[in-house]
Design an enzyme around this catalytic site. Structure first.
Site, PDB file in Angstrom:
ATOM      1  N   TYR A  98      -2.336  -1.348  10.296  1.00 51.22           N
ATOM      2  CA  TYR A  98      -2.254  -1.555   8.853  1.00 51.22           C
ATOM      3  C   TYR A  98      -0.960  -0.965   8.296  1.00 51.22           C
ATOM      4  CZ  TYR A  98      -3.743  -1.547   3.948  1.00 51.22           C
ATOM      5  OH  TYR A  98      -3.828  -1.749   2.604  1.00 51.22           O
TER       6      TYR A  98
ATOM      7  N   SER B  63       0.854  -1.186   0.000  1.00 54.53           N
ATOM      8  CA  SER B  63       0.000   0.000   0.000  1.00 54.53           C
ATOM      9  C   SER B  63       0.886   1.231   0.000  1.00 54.53           C
ATOM     10  CB  SER B  63      -0.900  -0.005   1.243  1.00 54.53           C
ATOM     11  OG  SER B  63      -1.516   1.243   1.434  1.00 54.53           O
TER      12      SER B  63
END
Length: 787
Positions: A682, A669
């Protein structure tokens, strides 16, 4: 590969260790080794140099050279692989890579050279890995020991209690005799019948450990019964003592029984069965003809009720010991189940089976093959399959009720078995969030065990019959989302089948008496699960990025295995694409065993594994660092990092073993490059994943395997929609508002196309690269406006 000699020499040309592998004089070897230092640096290749007659393949190790002398016709790739393996072995034997250390371990190194080159040892492992493999623990064995110890302790407690009662009885008897309040006859009007013979534990055969069916306990249920009955006639005698297993100290047991006899009691003791007589053990073939009936059950139940899949596949196989019994036909009868479709082997006479239920070869003059077939189970005669939507056919239903109260989650699990079968060795595996300690089990019908490595709670019931058709277990864990406890996996076995197929008779074709035969029948679970609903964590494929990747790879000619935990969506996606090129396999990446099974499934189905696209991920807790949920943090790391590491591990093993120059792609990401763009758990996991990709790249490059990652900007997926409680259009609008590249909206298809590029030959020399699909978001200083 033709290796003339393997050596370790100093950079000045001094030979420290050398082992020759062909018939060659010492002077010849010394001459070849003496010429090597003069040749180093003169060639263009840094891994080998050649003369008119030989090739030197070498690698520097600190101040020394590890050298292979081969002929020029030898395969250079195999030579390099051998050299690479030797370079890993030398530090394992010699702690110091200098002249003194090499000379001290010269003999060990020579033996290692022999194993690699002469004996064909090619397993690329270290000594530490070998030690680890040898010491790997068996969860089934642990469970077996726990059950045994529990039964032993329970029986000891009962024995102590009975011994205490007898001692008290002796004291009371003595008081009565002295005081004359009660006659001896009235005190001795009963007898105690103690039965230990049912304590039979077996760990052999198909029902034992290592067979994949859980416990290896016999169908005889452990029992200790104490009954008071009227005294039998004086002519009654006790049968001889058995030779079975005795629990506790034998001396204590004998004293216990002798004390009863001394008081005039009649002791009836059953003969204990021997270990080899356990019903669950699969004895070796003794009858001339053995027929094996096996059914494998695949069931997917829904959390909120209903059934999404029910599939039974059965086989009938034949094993014949002697050639003289091979000219036979088999007569069978089946139950009245209209949903079962039978299919005979191509060599069988189909008309004979259709008309008379007799299985025989099309050519009656040919005999059946003979001899034990080991794991193959003999010669296949008949196959059948049953699929249904009738929920009454489900042999075991599971209900799971998680509820959060304060700082704890209370989970109640119930099972209910139908009257169709008696189920053996039932094991119900419930996934748990990452825990620091075992869950607190407040009530359980059966035994339980916590597997901390895979974060699962295993509930086991040895036998489910009419006495316990239903049962429950309750346990408590820290606060967790209800979806964490799914999918629940179940395994069991039974001695009855859905087909109810029975062998009626064996018909000899050459006259004489029919040979003696036996039939073995078994129902086992292959994949039996209770899956969660739509609210579960999102893994790998079947949701937007994953689904787009599956479709795109299939469109470009790839054969694809889509792996996911969402068993409602996975088969639907496969069906929408077409099962010719795409198949579905359930896999929870938090469980390494499931990852390994998925890789093996891919290899079995398609014979190769060339590309891995690991797209597993959860968002994790949305709290700030001051209120960080550590349990949720651990679960996020278990999925986003440890799960991907397990996937890379087993996929790379398969590629290395088959010498496949594959491509491994992981989804990270933009949060792997910037802080503050996503929740802390995350963001941490994606930073760690980027490091994992780069580390794997450095190791797997030696095998021609490329490892890359993709870091997409904000894309509308169920992960992001659920995390922020937004619709896909709202997620896209928010991402577009802060995006650097205007006029286009990032879609899951764009990420899938990036994965296709990293998998294709167009990126053949790209490895260790993090392909950022963010429209320049991570390289632009957003504190300055375009104006």
């Amino acid at each position: 590969m033709v290796v003339l000699a393997s050596s370790i020499i100093s950079k000045s040309g001094k030979v420290l260790v050398s082992r020759q592998f062909v018939d060659m004089s010492r002077i010849r070897i010394e001459g070849l080794l003496a010429a090597f230092p003069k040749l180093v640096g003169t060639g263009k290749q840094h891994t080998y140099v050649e003369t008119e007659n030989v090739r030197y393949v070498y690698q520097p190790i600190e101040s020394l050279y590890l050298l292979l002398v081969t002929n020029k016709q030898s395969n250079i790739l195999e030579d390099l692989e051998t050299l690479r393996l030797l370079s890993k072995l030398v530090p394992e034997y010699s702690l110091s890579l200098d002249e003194e250390g090499i000379c001290r371990t010269a003999f060990e190194l020579i033996f290692a050279f022999d194993e690699v080159i002469s004996l064909g040892h090619k397993e690329n492992v270290t000594v530490a890995q070998v030690k680890q493999y040898c010491e790997m623990e068996s969860h089934e064995e642990k469970l077996h020991k726990l059950v045994m110890q529990s039964k032993i302790n329970e029986t000891k407690d009962v024995m102590k209690r009975k011994a205490s009662e007898i001692d008290k009885s002796k004291i009371d008897r003595g008081r009565v005799e002295k005081g004359g309040f009660m006659s001896l006859q009235s005190m001795g009007s009963g007898r105690i019948e103690s039965t230990f013979s049912d304590m039979s534990i077996s760990s052999s055969g198909s029902g034992g450990f290592g067979g994949g069916s859980g416990f290896g306990l016999s169908t005889d249920i452990d029992s200790f019964s104490t009954k008071t009955k009227g005294r039998p006639p004086s002519s009654a005698t006790a049968p001889p003592k058995g030779l079975g297993m005795q629990l506790g100290k034998s001396q204590r047991t004998n004293q216990f029984l002798e004390s009863l006899k001394a008081e005039g009691e009649v002791i009836l003791e059953d003969v204990q069965p021997k270990a080899g007589q356990s019903k669950s053990a699969a004895p070796p073939l003794t009858d001339p003809v053995t027929l094996n009936v096996e059914e494998k059950l695949n069931v997917t139940l829904k959390r909120d009720g209903g059934m999404s899949n029910f599939d039974v596949q059965g086989t009938l196989s034949l094993q014949i010991l002697n050639q003289e019994d091979a000219h036979i036909q088999v007569q069978i009868e089946t139950g009245a189940n209209p949903g079962i479709l039978f299919k005979t082997h191509p060599n069988m006479n189909k008309e004979l089976f259709s008309n008379e239920n007799i299985l025989g070869l099309r050519d009656p003059s040919r005999p059946f093959p003979t001899g034990q077939a080991g794991d193959a189970g003999g010669v296949g005669l008949l196959k059948w399959r049953m699929q249904t939507t009738d929920e009454s056919m489900v042999p075991l239903t599971i209900n799971c009720w998680p509820s959060v109260s304060g700082n704890e989650t209370y989970v109640n699990i119930e099972y209910e078995a139908s009257q169709m079968f008696d189920l053996r060795n039932v094991v119900i595996s419930v996934p748990l969030p990452a825990l620091r300690e075992a869950p607190r089990v407040s009530q359980v019908d059966g035994e339980w065990r916590y597997d901390s490595r895979n974060s699962t709670l295993e509930w086991s019931i040895l036998l489910v019959d009419n006495s316990n058709r239903s049962g429950s277990m309750e346990f408590v864990v820290p606060p967790a989302d209800s979806s964490v406890f799914f999918p629940i996996s179940v395994r069991f076995s039974a001695t009855s089948t859905f087909s109810d197929l029975k062998v009626v008779n064996i018909l000899p074709l050459q006259g004489g008496n029919p040979p003696k035969f036996s039939q073995r029948t078994q129902l086992i679970t292959e994949n039996y699960q209770v899956v969660g609903g739509q609210g579960g964590p999102y893994h790998r494929c079947c949701r937007w990025i994953g689904e787009e990747a599956v479709r795109l790879f299939a469109e470009n000619g790839a054969f694809v295995v889509a792996a996911d935990i969402q068993d409602e969506l996975g088969p639907h996606v496969v069906a929408s694409i077409g099962s010719e090129r795409v198949s579905y396999c359930h896999c929870d990446v938090r469980d390494e065993n499931q990852v390994e099974k998925t890789v093996n499934y891919t290899l079995d189905k398609y014979g190769s594994l060339d590309i891995l696209f690991s797209n597993a991920g959860v968002m994790g807790p949305m709290t700030g660092i001051l209120d960080l949920d550590i349990q949720g943090f651990d679960n996020t790391m278990a999925t986003n990092v440890r799960g991907v590491a397990a996937t890379i591990k087993h996929a790379a093993r398969a590629m290395v073993a088959r010498k496949i120059h594959g491509s491994i792609i992981c989804t990270t990401s933009v949060a792997a490059s910037l802080g503050g763009t996503a929740p802390h758990a995350y963001t941490t996991s994606k930073h760690a994943l980027l490091g994992l990709v780069r580390g794997a790249c450095s190791e797997l490059g030696a095998y021609g395997i490329r490892v890359n990652s993709i870091s997409p900007f904000g894309v509308a997926t169920p992960l992001s929609c659920k995390a922020y409680n937004l619709q896909p259009s709202e997620v896209e609008a928010n991402s577009s508002a802060i995006a650097n590249l205007k006029g286009i909206v990032l879609k899951a298809r764009h990420v899938a196309e990036a994965a296709l590029f990293l998998a294709a030959d167009e990126s053949a020399y790209v490895s260790g690269h993090n392909l950022v699909v963010d429209g320049g978001f991570t390289v632009v200083d957003h504190s300055y406006s375009a104006n």
